[in-house]
Design an enzyme around this catalytic site. Structure first.
Site, PDB file in Angstrom:
ATOM      1  N   ARG A  34       0.833  -1.212   0.000  1.00 27.08           N
ATOM      2  CA  ARG A  34       0.000   0.000   0.000  1.00 27.08           C
ATOM      3  C   ARG A  34       0.869   1.265   0.000  1.00 27.08           C
ATOM      4  NH1 ARG A  34      -2.156   2.114   4.570  1.00 27.08           N
ATOM      5  NH2 ARG A  34      -2.275   0.062   5.519  1.00 27.08           N
ATOM      6  N   ASP A  51      -7.871  17.984 -14.016  1.00 26.02           N
ATOM      7  CA  ASP A  51      -8.205  16.614 -14.378  1.00 26.02           C
ATOM      8  C   ASP A  51      -7.950  16.496 -15.881  1.00 26.02           C
ATOM      9  OD1 ASP A  51      -9.492  14.321 -15.343  1.00 26.02           O
ATOM     10  OD2 ASP A  51     -11.023  14.362 -13.772  1.00 26.02           O
ATOM     11  N   LYS A  58      -9.201   5.286 -18.375  1.00 23.70           N
ATOM     12  CA  LYS A  58      -9.512   5.786 -19.716  1.00 23.70           C
ATOM     13  C   LYS A  58      -8.275   5.668 -20.624  1.00 23.70           C
ATOM     14  CE  LYS A  58     -13.488   7.037 -17.851  1.00 23.70           C
ATOM     15  NZ  LYS A  58     -13.462   6.539 -16.483  1.00 23.70           N
TER      16      LYS A  58
END
Ligand SMILES: Cc1ncc(COP(=O)(O)O)c(C=O)c1O
Lengths: 179, 433
Positions: free
Chosen positions: B99, B224, B249
């Site tokens: 993590r 973004d 994407k």
């Protein structure tokens, strides 16, 4: 992290300021609004560090004890001043301990001072208005040597912006706006 | 440096700030540097395809296997050096627990940083995880955000439903109205948040202009960049502080995983890293491997997306049943001049409006054989959807009209299929209406 301080982050910040002095400029402010009597409400104004603004959404109250004609609802201005000095010394001590690889177990700072209200009230003109002496005491436990702790004490005081502001005196400039 | 390099499991160049005799902060020696990374070859002068293939990717030393091995592990052997990194606050430079960091994440992050021309990057388990961690890292209690009024729905929900709970407020402004954006900035504003290209009408924002406002107002600019990956435009070069991507994407590009990424200065990305740890949106090593493989072809995919999108957009523009087409490289696009200045590649997103409103648009979708009806974008396959019943279903038709989303609006993510095939497919589908 030792003492909860990232010496890596600190080192990188130090280097950043060495590269660009502007990054080391910190600007602070507080706004006080009178509530009633001796009581006021304080809020922090946005702070800037370097070229960036930081939201400071904090507020607290200040009052005086009944003996000084307040309601004793909150600490008084002198206590805030003393705590500002004490906390500043404490930060310096903890930072110094971290860079000297000393693990602190406990750290307590007390700051005390005495002043003569006859000065504030101008009863006796030759009595100083200000504190004439502040006394601090650092109580520490950790894995440093006595020499290291002594060194830390001196550095913490010498590098403390608040302690130094008091020790070196600072000019206070002001405006009055009548609405 | 107290140990020789072979004992360092992580970024060899990243060292302790402490040396003998340190007395105070000014004696500390560590400066910020790019990374963390296992490979320090500089690909910044290379072309996008070369960087996409090589930056960050490591061959296996033990076997000579070409390409980054999959380090499918949750944890790493600890030694003095790792303990030290935790104690002194440079754990991001060492391998400790997946993590916190994993070689597959690092390989990917190095590649992303090289593509963006940024110092540092982080990958996340989704675009939303990237957005949440970034926003929370850069804001303080009582902070205010100035954001676009045409945000991705998930971001809008985060801003509108979650931020107020944490005492953070948001003002929404037209992303093209720079005066209104500046006027919305308050003393407690800490961040400007915009999407490089809006959904669905593909308004292109002028990142340089936003960066100029941000600098003057001393606030951070977060972009973004999902619709415009680095091959199209490098947002950090344009002045963004951090660029965020839904890597689900274009960056991954194959519609086969969910991931997020951020790129920016080491200073700011280091501020986000503890939030990645706390909020927990870390990307699994196997997903990193898939993402890394996808990312290697980013530049050639983008070239194919652009080629097919531009051909199809030009075809649609001439079709009598199509009222309007939005694609940044069309001269009829309202931001065409800006697009010419800032875009190296126009990407693959198209929006258009057909006669006959939403009923006709629904009918069109039924007749299309190549584009699949699905939400999302940026994959090799063309995807088509209608804003009115997907991304903007939460708005009334009046609200959609106010935003400029007229009935019959179709959103198309053009894949890498041959433009002739896509045109032929649209031709037959439009004929069938
Ligand atoms: C512009 C934009 N930003 C962020 C996201 C969120 O990304 P993810 O779905 O990977 O969490 C999306 C996803 O649809 C998006 O289109």
């Amino acid at each position: 992290m030792r003492n909860g301080i990232s010496v890596t982050g600190l080192s990188e910040f130090v280097d950043e300021i060495k590269q660009n002095a502007e990054e080391g400029i910190a600007a602070y402010g507080v706004e006080l609004n009178w509530q009633s009597g001796t009581r006021s409400k304080v809020k922090t104004l946005p702070m800037t560090i370097g070229t960036h603004r930081i939201s400071r959404d904090f507020s607290w109250e200040i009052d005086e004890p009944r003996q000084l004609l307040g309601c004793n609802h909150a600490p008084n201005p002198q206590e805030y001043l003393l705590s500002g000095v004490g906390a500043c010394i404490m930060v310096g001590f903890a930072v110094g301990a971290s860079v000297m690889e000393i693990q602190l177990e406990t750290l307590k700072v007390t700051v005390q001072g005495e002043l003569n209200l006859a000065g504030f009230l101008n009863i006796t003109p030759d009595v100083p208005v200000s504190f004439t002496e502040l006394k601090y005491c650092i109580e520490v436990a950790g894995n440093g040597t006595p020499e290291q702790f002594e060194q830390l004490r001196q550095t913490a005081l010498k590098q403390s912006p608040n302690a130094m502001t008091i020790m070196n005196q600072v000019s206070v400039v002001g405006d009055l706006i009548i609405k | 440096m107290r140990e020789n390099n072979t004992s360092i499991k992580g970024d060899q160049r990243a060292q302790s700030a402490l040396t003998e005799g340190v007395r105070w902060a000014s004696d500390l020696t560590r400066a910020r540097q790019a990374g963390p990374s296992l490979s320090h070859k500089d690909w910044s002068q290379a072309g996008f395809s070369t960087a996409a293939v090589h930056a960050g990717t490591m061959d296996d030393e033990a076997t000579g296997a070409v390409g980054t091995p999959i380090y499918q592990t949750s944890t790493f052997l600890l030694g003095d050096e790792q303990y030290r990194s935790v104690e002194e606050g440079y754990a991001r430079d060492r391998f400790i627990y997946t993590r916190y960091g994993n070689p597959n994440q690092w390989a990917l992050q190095t590649k992303l940083a090289a593509l963006e021309g940024a110092e540092s990057a982080l990958v996340f388990s989704s675009g939303m995880a990237a957005i949440t961690a970034t926003v929370m890292a850069l804001l303080d209690k009582g902070a205010h955000i100035v954001a676009s009024n045409e945000l991705y729905g998930g971001t809008y929900n985060l801003f509108n439903q979650e931020m107020p709970t944490m005492g953070i407020s948001v003002s929404y402004v037209d992303p093209r109205d720079y005066e209104a954006i500046e006027a919305a900035i308050r003393p407690e504003t800490q961040m400007m948040y915009f999407e490089a290209l809006t959904n669905p009408l593909l308004k292109l924002v002028d990142v340089r202009r936003l960066a100029d406002i941000a600098e003057r107002k001393q606030v951070r600019l977060v972009i973004d960049g999902t619709f415009l990956p680095p091959v199209c435009c490098r947002m950090i070069e344009q002045g963004a502080d951090i660029v965020i991507h839904s890597a689900s994407k274009y960056l991954n590009g194959h519609s086969d995983l969910i991931a997020g990424a951020i790129m920016g200065s080491r200073k700011l990305v280091d501020m986000v890293w503890p939030r990645l740890l706390a909020f927990g949106g870390s990307l699994d090593p196997h997903a990193c491997f898939m993402f890394e493989r996808g990312l290697k072809t980013l530049a050639i995919r983008m070239a194919a997306h652009e080629r097919s999108a531009l051909s199809l957009a030009s075809y649609l523009e001439k079709h009598p049943l199509v009222k309007r087409v939005y694609y940044p490289l069309l001269s009829t696009h309202p931001d065409h001049d800006l697009a010419q200045r800032v875009l190296r590649n126009g990407g693959g997103m198209i929006a258009f409006e057909i006669s006959g409103g939403d009923t006709a648009a629904l009918e069109l979708l039924k007749h299309l054989k190549i584009p699949k009806q699905a939400t999302s974008l940026g994959g090799v396959e063309s995807l088509v959807s209608l804003p009115y019943n997907t991304s903007h279903a939460g708005y009334t038709s009046k609200q959609r009209l106010d935003m400029g989303i007229n009935p019959g609006c179709v959103r198309l993510s053009v894949g890498i299929e041959d433009p002739e095939d896509l045109i032929a497919d649209f031709d037959q589908a439009l004929k069938a209406l």
